[in-house]
Design an enzyme around this catalytic site. Structure first.
Site, PDB file in Angstrom:
ATOM      1  N   LYS A 105    -122.907   3.842  28.812  1.00 15.14           N
ATOM      2  CA  LYS A 105    -122.014   2.683  28.789  1.00 15.14           C
ATOM      3  C   LYS A 105    -122.801   1.480  29.270  1.00 15.14           C
ATOM      4  O   LYS A 105    -123.774   1.629  30.018  1.00 15.14           O
ATOM      5  CB  LYS A 105    -120.813   2.917  29.717  1.00 15.14           C
ATOM      6  CG  LYS A 105    -119.597   2.091  29.367  1.00 15.14           C
ATOM      7  CD  LYS A 105    -118.789   2.709  28.226  1.00 15.14           C
ATOM      8  CE  LYS A 105    -117.634   1.850  27.816  1.00 15.14           C
ATOM      9  NZ  LYS A 105    -116.714   2.556  26.908  1.00 15.14           N
ATOM     10  N   GLY A 217    -101.287  -3.578  27.057  1.00 12.88           N
ATOM     11  CA  GLY A 217    -102.549  -4.072  26.465  1.00 12.88           C
ATOM     12  C   GLY A 217    -102.323  -4.276  24.978  1.00 12.88           C
ATOM     13  O   GLY A 217    -101.690  -3.443  24.316  1.00 12.88           O
ATOM     14  N   TYR A 218    -102.808  -5.402  24.444  1.00 10.00           N
ATOM     15  CA  TYR A 218    -102.587  -5.649  23.012  1.00 10.00           C
ATOM     16  C   TYR A 218    -103.873  -6.123  22.357  1.00 10.00           C
ATOM     17  O   TYR A 218    -103.910  -7.089  21.604  1.00 10.00           O
ATOM     18  CB  TYR A 218    -101.446  -6.667  22.832  1.00 10.00           C
ATOM     19  CG  TYR A 218    -100.614  -6.395  21.591  1.00 10.00           C
ATOM     20  CD1 TYR A 218     -99.792  -5.270  21.517  1.00 10.00           C
ATOM     21  CD2 TYR A 218    -100.644  -7.241  20.488  1.00 10.00           C
ATOM     22  CE1 TYR A 218     -99.028  -5.005  20.396  1.00 10.00           C
ATOM     23  CE2 TYR A 218     -99.873  -6.984  19.357  1.00 10.00           C
ATOM     24  CZ  TYR A 218     -99.075  -5.866  19.329  1.00 10.00           C
ATOM     25  OH  TYR A 218     -98.305  -5.592  18.208  1.00 10.00           O
TER      26      TYR A 218
END
Ligand code: NAD
Length: 415
Positions: A105, A217-218
């Site tokens: 990551k 969350g969008y």
């Protein structure tokens, strides 16, 4: 309250897994820490002529099963412990999905909302130059995550290709289709999540047609979760939220209207015909399916008891603390753990790498079928393990994944 440290959560989860599987001490010790981490300072010329130095990280957690793979996050609160945790979860995720990759990551401490396109491009290219040969198609392959997108992946691929003196599409995934991106990558995380929710709904006896859904969350994960729940399964999305607030409509929202409103105003909040709702209220709504799709540590020991959903589908990474996990399990909530539920993204990223290597591209239908097969197999492997070992779904997912990683490390003679 002590500051939340997601890597401490990972280590707690690994310790619990070591207990369940009676892991060898050497294997346990390797799994508790990253194999390699790199800190880079990125001097970037800003539009006003000044130079700002950004902090970047890349963690390659474990590559026993193959090159490391994992997203890149641009966030003002990015820090090494979050990157370490996300890299560990990527390791388990690839192993659980039986993808021949390790986990990594990366992140850059920056606020993309306050940067121009030119500044974003320069910081993206600087990151690739700083990492140089530490990344590459057979070493470590980044991808999008929070506040990064296909355009950023395209710049990074271009910069790496320049360093190599040859096109290297396979260095990064989540690229635009015109530059070797895979069909079906855009909605892959949410789509994979829905394939798992579909199986879980059968297990729980939940009828998805008309099932009530709330999404926190969008962005990429959350928007597509709402859209696909509505269009593929006929669910009723009653509430959604983003960093600026949430909205509720008992009769169900139209996810496209919500997206159009967010595109126009920058937030889902304030959509006409809806009621305002806080992120905290959203988590406790009377729904069938709750989908955390924002950031870490939103379900904690303090609010997990308020959850009334029968299924919690973790599209976000690390949304549930260990205390919350115990409470949800005790209350009979069927939790679909992050590195199972959101594995659709890395699975289609892996398909993208395969297609880049072959220089032969599949159509969307083929991507969807292959994704469905992977997600469905993984869900049933986790469910069967949870029942056989009498542990919760996250512990079961760890047991399946860690066995694969441990086997690879042992066969290579590391431990
Ligand atoms: P994104 O940048 O596209 O969207 C993030 C969304 O979260 C935005 O709508 C933002 O407003 C919202 N948000 C931020 N802080 C919030 C808060 N405090 N309360 C409520 N909402 C908040 O990011 P994404 O790619 O959708 O990622 C979301 C989560 O899904 C992350 O945990 C990420 O690691 C995980 N994930 C993403 C992918 C992928 O392919 N994109 C794959 C696996 C996991």
């Amino acid at each position: 309250m002590a500051e939340f440290n997601p890597f401490a959560v990972v280590q707690q989860q690994v310790d619990r897994c070591a207990e369940i599987l009676k892991l060898d001490a050497g294997v346990h010790d390797m799994l508790r820490r990253p194999m390699r981490e790199v800190w880079v300072s990125l001097p970037v010329r800003m539009d006003d002529g000044s130079t700002r130095v950004f902090q970047g990280f890349r963690v390659q957690y474990n590559d026993a099963r193959g090159p490391t793979k994992g997203g890149l996050r641009f966030h003002p609160e990015e820090n090494i412990d979050t990157v370490r945790a996300l890299a560990a979860w990527m390791t388990w995720k690839c192993a659980l999905m039986d993808i021949p990759l390790g986990g990594g990551k990366g992140g850059i401490v920056c606020n993309p909302k306050e940067m121009s396109q030119g500044e974003l491009e320069r910081v993206s290219r600087a990151y690739v130059r700083a990492l140089g040969r530490l990344i590459g198609p057979d070493r470590d392959v980044p991808a999008p995550d929070v506040y990064t997108n296909p355009q950023i992946m395209a710049w990074m691929m271009d910069e790496y290709s320049r360093l190599e003196g040859a096109n290297q599409f396979g260095v990064i995934t989540g690229k635009p289709p015109a530059l070797g991106g895979s069909a079906g990558r855009g909605d892959a995380t949410a789509r994979g999540g829905w394939y798992v929710i579909r199986e879980a709904a059968k297990e729980c006896g939940t009828d998805l047609a008309g099932a009530r859904v709330a999404v926190q969350g969008y962005g990429n994960a959350g928007y597509y979760a709402a859209h696909l729940g509505h269009t593929l399964f006929g669910c009723k999305v009653v509430a959604v939220s983003d960093s600026r607030g949430g909205i509720l409509a008992e009769e169900g929202l139209d996810p496209e209207h919500v997206a159009a409103h967010k595109a126009e105003t920058g937030s889902v909040a304030g959509l006409p015909g809806t009621e305002p709702i806080s992120n905290a209220e959203l988590l406790g709504l009377e729904v069938d399916i709750l989908i955390p799709a924002a950031l870490e540590n939103v379900l904690t020991g303090e609010n997990a008891g308020d959850v009334r959903a029968s299924i919690v589908a973790e599209l976000a990474n690390g949304p549930t603390s260990p205390e919350a996990d115990s409470i949800l399990h005790r209350n009979g909530v069927h939790v679909l753990p992050d590195f199972l539920c959101n594995a659709g993204g890395v699975t289609v990223s892996y398909f993208e790498m395969v297609q880049n290597l072959y220089m032969f591209y599949w159509d969307e239908e083929e991507v969807h079928q292959r994704l469905d097969a992977k997600m469905t197999t993984a869900y049933h492997a986790v469910l069967e393990t949870a029942q056989r070992l009498d542990v919760n779904m996250r512990e079961a997912a760890y047991a399946v994944a860690v066995r694969h990683v441990a086997e690879a490390m042992q066969l290579r003679g590391w431990v």
